[in-house]
Design a protein around this motif. Structure first.
Motif, PDB file in Angstrom:
ATOM      1  N   TRP A  77     -16.236  45.173  16.679  1.00 16.24           N
ATOM      2  CA  TRP A  77     -15.788  43.883  16.161  1.00 16.24           C
ATOM      3  C   TRP A  77     -14.273  43.740  16.289  1.00 16.24           C
ATOM      4  N   VAL A  94     -13.595  42.892  19.850  1.00 22.58           N
ATOM      5  CA  VAL A  94     -13.932  41.498  20.163  1.00 22.58           C
ATOM      6  C   VAL A  94     -12.839  40.565  19.640  1.00 22.58           C
ATOM      7  N   ILE A 120      -9.867  41.060  21.974  1.00 25.20           N
ATOM      8  CA  ILE A 120     -10.157  40.569  23.327  1.00 25.20           C
ATOM      9  C   ILE A 120     -10.156  39.046  23.354  1.00 25.20           C
ATOM     10  N   SER A 121     -10.597  38.427  22.252  1.00 27.20           N
ATOM     11  CA  SER A 121     -10.729  36.967  22.250  1.00 27.20           C
ATOM     12  C   SER A 121      -9.376  36.267  22.322  1.00 27.20           C
ATOM     13  N   MET A 138      -6.878  37.516  24.234  1.00 29.57           N
ATOM     14  CA  MET A 138      -6.223  37.982  25.461  1.00 29.57           C
ATOM     15  C   MET A 138      -6.512  37.029  26.604  1.00 29.57           C
ATOM     16  N   ASP A 139      -5.639  36.998  27.573  1.00 29.83           N
ATOM     17  CA  ASP A 139      -5.978  36.408  28.859  1.00 29.83           C
ATOM     18  C   ASP A 139      -5.091  37.061  29.914  1.00 29.83           C
ATOM     19  N   ALA A 140      -5.490  36.931  31.173  1.00 25.52           N
ATOM     20  CA  ALA A 140      -4.859  37.681  32.256  1.00 25.52           C
ATOM     21  C   ALA A 140      -3.380  37.337  32.390  1.00 25.52           C
ATOM     22  N   ARG A 175      -5.660  45.286  28.219  1.00 26.00           N
ATOM     23  CA  ARG A 175      -6.971  44.748  28.573  1.00 26.00           C
ATOM     24  C   ARG A 175      -7.918  45.885  28.954  1.00 26.00           C
ATOM     25  N   THR A 179     -11.208  47.107  26.760  1.00 29.53           N
ATOM     26  CA  THR A 179     -12.478  47.060  27.478  1.00 29.53           C
ATOM     27  C   THR A 179     -13.217  48.384  27.346  1.00 29.53           C
ATOM     28  N   PHE A 208     -14.341  49.176  23.749  1.00 31.39           N
ATOM     29  CA  PHE A 208     -15.551  48.447  23.382  1.00 31.39           C
ATOM     30  C   PHE A 208     -16.790  49.105  23.993  1.00 31.39           C
ATOM     31  N   LEU A 244     -26.817  48.846  30.688  1.00 28.68           N
ATOM     32  CA  LEU A 244     -26.233  48.206  29.507  1.00 28.68           C
ATOM     33  C   LEU A 244     -24.763  48.558  29.370  1.00 28.68           C
ATOM     34  N   LEU A 245     -24.430  49.837  29.539  1.00 30.18           N
ATOM     35  CA  LEU A 245     -23.028  50.238  29.390  1.00 30.18           C
ATOM     36  C   LEU A 245     -22.162  49.630  30.479  1.00 30.18           C
ATOM     37  N   VAL A 292     -21.733  46.020  29.536  1.00 31.66           N
ATOM     38  CA  VAL A 292     -20.825  45.861  28.389  1.00 31.66           C
ATOM     39  C   VAL A 292     -19.371  45.963  28.853  1.00 31.66           C
ATOM     40  N   ILE A 293     -19.100  46.968  29.678  1.00 27.34           N
ATOM     41  CA  ILE A 293     -17.729  47.148  30.153  1.00 27.34           C
ATOM     42  C   ILE A 293     -17.317  45.966  31.033  1.00 27.34           C
ATOM     43  N   ALA A 336     -16.775  42.871  28.801  1.00 26.79           N
ATOM     44  CA  ALA A 336     -15.534  42.972  28.030  1.00 26.79           C
ATOM     45  C   ALA A 336     -14.322  42.714  28.934  1.00 26.79           C
ATOM     46  N   TRP A 337     -14.360  43.268  30.143  1.00 24.55           N
ATOM     47  CA  TRP A 337     -13.237  43.062  31.068  1.00 24.55           C
ATOM     48  C   TRP A 337     -13.089  41.584  31.437  1.00 24.55           C
ATOM     49  N   THR A 396     -11.505  39.597  28.726  1.00 21.27           N
ATOM     50  CA  THR A 396     -10.054  39.726  28.549  1.00 21.27           C
ATOM     51  C   THR A 396      -9.289  38.882  29.556  1.00 21.27           C
ATOM     52  N   ARG A 397     -10.008  38.357  30.560  1.00 17.79           N
ATOM     53  CA  ARG A 397      -9.284  37.627  31.617  1.00 17.79           C
ATOM     54  C   ARG A 397      -8.793  36.278  31.150  1.00 17.79           C
ATOM     55  N   ARG A 419      -9.327  33.010  27.861  1.00 19.38           N
ATOM     56  CA  ARG A 419      -9.960  32.557  26.638  1.00 19.38           C
ATOM     57  C   ARG A 419     -11.082  31.588  26.977  1.00 19.38           C
ATOM     58  N   ARG A 467     -13.741  34.052  18.053  1.00 19.00           N
ATOM     59  CA  ARG A 467     -14.525  35.271  18.163  1.00 19.00           C
ATOM     60  C   ARG A 467     -15.995  34.978  18.460  1.00 19.00           C
ATOM     61  N   THR A 469     -16.437  34.265  22.044  1.00 17.72           N
ATOM     62  CA  THR A 469     -16.313  35.492  22.837  1.00 17.72           C
ATOM     63  C   THR A 469     -17.592  36.315  22.757  1.00 17.72           C
ATOM     64  N   VAL A 470     -18.157  36.451  21.560  1.00 16.01           N
ATOM     65  CA  VAL A 470     -19.399  37.213  21.392  1.00 16.01           C
ATOM     66  C   VAL A 470     -20.526  36.543  22.177  1.00 16.01           C
ATOM     67  N   MET A 498     -20.060  37.163  25.877  1.00 16.76           N
ATOM     68  CA  MET A 498     -20.376  38.541  26.275  1.00 16.76           C
ATOM     69  C   MET A 498     -21.880  38.787  26.261  1.00 16.76           C
TER      70      MET A 498
END
Lengths: 109, 145
Positions: free
Chosen positions: A23, A26, A29-30, A32-34, A42, A46, A49, B38-39, B42-43, B46-47, B50-51, B53, B64, B67-68, B71
């Motif tokens: 959490w 998340v 991360i929410s 963040m942006d490039a 980042r 990643t 998580f 799954l892993l 997930v990775i 998540a990546w 981050t790029r 919003r 949030r 974002t959830v 993902m």
């Protein structure tokens, strides 16, 4: 040898703490942006998580039950994230931002 | 984990997971490949999160929930697409498909919101291939152009 009840308790504690780590990731991360976030942060969040997901679900995914050492390490991660939470509460902290290049000094003449 | 001749499909996995929840023992041979998928997903998710919003979030409090949701969608997409994509990729790479599951899932998750762009690029390539094929094909009824 650990009894089954202790194993389940440790797995539950590990799952709860990994959920907290996930959490926190998340939430960070929410925002963040490039363009504005340094790549190392980042990548860091990643993988954190992903690792929290793997660790929290390890009894189901890999058939591995977390031990005491595993749970203590997870607790340490939670503590580290919680202690840095203040810096992330108002948005991306300065140390995670991509900074513009420093200006050159005044030109001579 | 014992090696598989073929990878289990999503439906078989779902049945195994329900059996794992309601009864003792996890069918590791079925869940195992999907643990890797799954892993990786997930990775990758998540990546890609981050790029940038989610749309419309520039002035809003941290989104949030968005974002959830994003993902979870991307992870679901990866769970559905990884096995066929990995089988396809393994055939051309000359590897066993179980070795490319994680990277393929991570790539599918990592593309994330840019899938429409990937689709447009692929359609462009397909269009140029079709145009070249129709230009090189002999005209109907024989004869030269």
């Amino acid at each position: 040898m650990m009894d089954h009840e202790m194993k389940c308790l440790l797995a539950l504690a590990n799952f709860a703490m990994c959920s907290a780590i996930g959490w926190a990731c998340v939430c960070r991360i929410s925002i963040m942006d490039a363009a504005s976030t340094r790549r190392i942060f980042r990548v860091m969040y990643t993988f954190l998580f992903g690792a929290a997901t793997a660790s929290g679900f390890s009894p189901w995914l890999f058939g591995e039950w977390p031990g005491v050492g595993h749970v203590l390490l997870t607790a340490a991660f939670v503590f580290v994230l919680a202690s840095g939470a203040g810096a992330w509460r108002k948005g991306l902290p300065d140390y995670a931002r991509t900074a513009p290049a420093p200006l050159d000094g005044p030109r001579p003449g | 984990m014992t090696p598989h001749a073929s990878l289990p499909d999503v439906v078989t996995l779902a049945v195994a997971l329900v059996a794992a929840v309601v009864g003792p023992g996890v069918m590791a041979d079925l869940v195992g490949p999907y643990a890797v998928i799954l892993l990786g997903a997930v990775i990758g998710a998540a990546w890609s999160a981050t790029r940038r919003r989610p749309d419309g979030a520039e002035d809003a409090p941290p989104p949030r929930g968005a974002t959830v949701a994003y993902m979870l969608l991307v992870i679901g997409l990866a769970l559905l697409l990884t096995v066929p994509a990995a089988e396809f990729a393994a055939r051309y790479l000359g590897l066993e498909s179980r070795w490319v599951l994680g990277p393929v899932a991570a790539i599918i998750g990592g593309i994330g919101r840019d899938w429409p762009g990937v689709g447009a690029w692929f359609l462009g390539i397909l269009r140029s291939v079709i145009e070249r094929w129709s230009r090189d094909a002999p005209p109907p009824g024989g004869g030269q152009r």
